[in-house]
Every structure is written in C-alpha cells, then in structure tokens.
Design a protein around this motif. Sequence first.
Motif, PDB file in Angstrom:
ATOM      1  N   ARG A  20       0.861  -1.186   0.000  1.00  0.00           N
ATOM      2  CA  ARG A  20       0.000   0.000   0.000  1.00  0.00           C
ATOM      3  C   ARG A  20       0.891   1.228   0.000  1.00  0.00           C
ATOM      4  O   ARG A  20       1.993   1.213   0.548  1.00  0.00           O
ATOM      5  CB  ARG A  20      -0.964  -0.001   1.164  1.00  0.00           C
ATOM      6  CG  ARG A  20      -0.377   0.280   2.498  1.00  0.00           C
ATOM      7  CD  ARG A  20      -1.437   0.279   3.612  1.00  0.00           C
ATOM      8  NE  ARG A  20      -0.761   0.415   4.879  1.00  0.00           N
ATOM      9  CZ  ARG A  20      -0.135  -0.565   5.512  1.00  0.00           C
ATOM     10  NH1 ARG A  20      -0.120  -1.763   4.996  1.00  0.00           N
ATOM     11  NH2 ARG A  20       0.476  -0.344   6.652  1.00  0.00           N
ATOM     12  N   THR A  22       0.574   5.227   1.015  1.00  0.00           N
ATOM     13  CA  THR A  22      -0.282   6.178   1.721  1.00  0.00           C
ATOM     14  C   THR A  22       0.319   7.566   1.617  1.00  0.00           C
ATOM     15  O   THR A  22       1.492   7.775   1.908  1.00  0.00           O
ATOM     16  CB  THR A  22      -0.428   5.785   3.198  1.00  0.00           C
ATOM     17  OG1 THR A  22      -0.967   4.463   3.258  1.00  0.00           O
ATOM     18  CG2 THR A  22      -1.364   6.731   3.933  1.00  0.00           C
ATOM     19  N   ASP A  24      -0.228  11.341   3.060  1.00  0.00           N
ATOM     20  CA  ASP A  24      -0.877  12.102   4.133  1.00  0.00           C
ATOM     21  C   ASP A  24      -0.417  13.544   4.036  1.00  0.00           C
ATOM     22  O   ASP A  24       0.749  13.853   4.257  1.00  0.00           O
ATOM     23  CB  ASP A  24      -0.500  11.501   5.484  1.00  0.00           C
ATOM     24  CG  ASP A  24      -1.216  12.168   6.657  1.00  0.00           C
ATOM     25  OD1 ASP A  24      -1.833  13.240   6.469  1.00  0.00           O
ATOM     26  OD2 ASP A  24      -1.143  11.609   7.762  1.00  0.00           O
ATOM     27  N   THR A  31      -4.887   6.323   0.043  1.00  0.00           N
ATOM     28  CA  THR A  31      -4.159   5.063   0.085  1.00  0.00           C
ATOM     29  C   THR A  31      -4.361   4.311  -1.221  1.00  0.00           C
ATOM     30  O   THR A  31      -5.493   4.083  -1.648  1.00  0.00           O
ATOM     31  CB  THR A  31      -4.621   4.185   1.263  1.00  0.00           C
ATOM     32  OG1 THR A  31      -4.436   4.918   2.479  1.00  0.00           O
ATOM     33  CG2 THR A  31      -3.825   2.892   1.334  1.00  0.00           C
TER      34      THR A  31
END
Length: 92
Positions: A20, A22, A24, A31
């Motif tokens: 995955r 991600t 932020d 994601t």
Amino acid sequence: MPPGTDLIVAGDATAPDQARATLDTGTTVLTGHGAAHRNPADADVPEIGDELAAGRALRDLGRQLLDIAEGDVGSADARSHAEAGPVLGWSL
C-alpha cells in the motif's frame, strides 16, 4: 510535495506480495493498493513481487491524485466561467 506531506510505501507482513502507498497531507489521506501474483511456473524471486506490488500501489495512488486534480480543474474552470458572465455568440 508540500512541507508536512508524508508518502509511505509498505508491504503487508500478513499478505506477501501486497503493498500500500499512503499519502498524508495533514488534511487528506489517500491510500493506493497493489498486488503481485507469481505464476507457479516462474522462479520465486520475492524482490520482483515486492517491486510489482509497490509499483501498482503507487500507480493506484497516482490515479486517485489525477482524478482529484481533474475534478479541481473542472471546478476552477466552472468558477472562472461563472465569474466572467454569460457568453454571447459562439462559445469556443
């Protein structure tokens, strides 16, 4: 990326060949997910599976970012046309 933005690409210890990515930004978290599946006839080279899964997770994340950007461009374009007033004659 703006300061305070984190990009993390990680594998899944419980699911080999899964990854995955991600992103932020501090206000938004996206994601992306990726997987690799080895053909049983191929040699078992875990690094290749890791690379494929991570690359696919990044590609999924990139698709999400492009979708958001296209929506933002459409919204900005709609606002700029609304602010300009009605169009007279043929629109280009």
